[in-house]
Design an enzyme around this catalytic site. Structure first.
Site: not given
Ligand code: PGA
Length: 246
Positions: A10-12, A92, A94, A163, A169, A208, A229-230
């Site tokens: 997930n590149w956000k 998600h 966010e 999640e 993150g 993470s 994500g990251g």
């Molecule tokens: P993260 O994000 O791996 O950077 O913690 C995961 C996500 O929000 O899908």
């Protein structure tokens, strides 16, 4: 039951033309990965990524429940498909937090996307305060119940991503015991909702995930992959996570 693992990035709000080389590197490695791999990109990059890596699953990060209409800034399932996407994330945290999306919105988005022909990754997860209060499992189950599509015709096209918000993150990860407890509770709920198909739905862990913890997380019962994500933003970080899933 044995479920093929899915590792989705997930590149956000990250990714410009220069980053397409990372998509190509991931797609090349995915051919021999032994698990399913996908990247959910910003809408602006989807079509170029599909052209750069033909046949490799590219997804959106959100979808509107309507086909079209007066929804400034939103993207429909038909638009994602038109750009070449084959899947999308919905719900998600966010978006739930920053855009005020409710469980009912998320359910409508999941249903619209599945009906249109997109695979769906539906996200759920508890806050730090809920986890501290010892209410993580019932809270996440209630979120799942209220967000699940009414029916899932093909369980291989629908995944749930657990999640924990406090793990996204932050570098913090629940214990493998806590992940196992949550995934087992989610499995029970998916079977209650869909019968046998609930056993075939993949439950991903997200928050993470890194090369250093992926193997341990993937070894937990009912963990069928990860939403990353990251560590999905470049192939150097992402490929070892894919390797850990095989
Ligand atoms: P993260 O994000 O791996 O950077 O913690 C995961 C996500 O929000 O899908």
């Amino acid at each position: 039951m044995a479920r093929r693992k899915l590792v989705a990035g997930n590149w956000k709000m990250h990714g410009l033309a220069a980053d397409l080389a990372e998509v190509v590197a991931v797609s090349n490695a995915a051919r021999t990965a032994g698990c399913d791999v996908a990247l959910c990109l910003p809408a602006t990059l989807i079509e170029r990524a599909v052209r750069a890596a033909p046949g490799f699953p590219i997804g959106g990060q959100d979808v509107h429940q309507a086909d079209k209409g007066a929804h400034t800034g939103c993207v429909s399932a038909a638009m994602l498909l038109d750009a070449g996407a084959s899947l999308t994330i919905v719900g998600h945290s966010e978006r739930r937090e920053a855009q005020g999306e409710t469980d009912a919105n998320v359910k409508a988005k999941a249903e619209a996307a599945l009906l249109a022909g997109l695979d769906v990754i539906l996200c759920i997860g508890e806050s730090d305060a809920v986890r501290e209060a010892g209410a993580a499992v019932p809270t996440v189950l209630a979120q799942l119940d209220a967000s699940l599509p009414a029916s899932v015709a093909d369980p291989s096209r629908f995944s749930v991503a657990y999640e924990p918000i406090w793990a996204i993150g932050t570098g913090k990860v629940p214990s493998v015991g806590d992940i196992g407890e949550m995934h087992s509770a989610l499995r029970g709920r998916l079977k209650a909702a869909y019968g046998e198909a609930g056993d075939a739905i993949r439950i991903l862990y997200g928050g993470s995930v890194k090369a250093s913890n992926a193997a341990e997380i993937f070894a937990v019962e009912d963990v069928d992959g990860a939403l990353v994500g990251g560590a999905s933003l470049n192939a150097t970080d992402f490929l070892p996570i894919i390797q850990a899933a095989r």
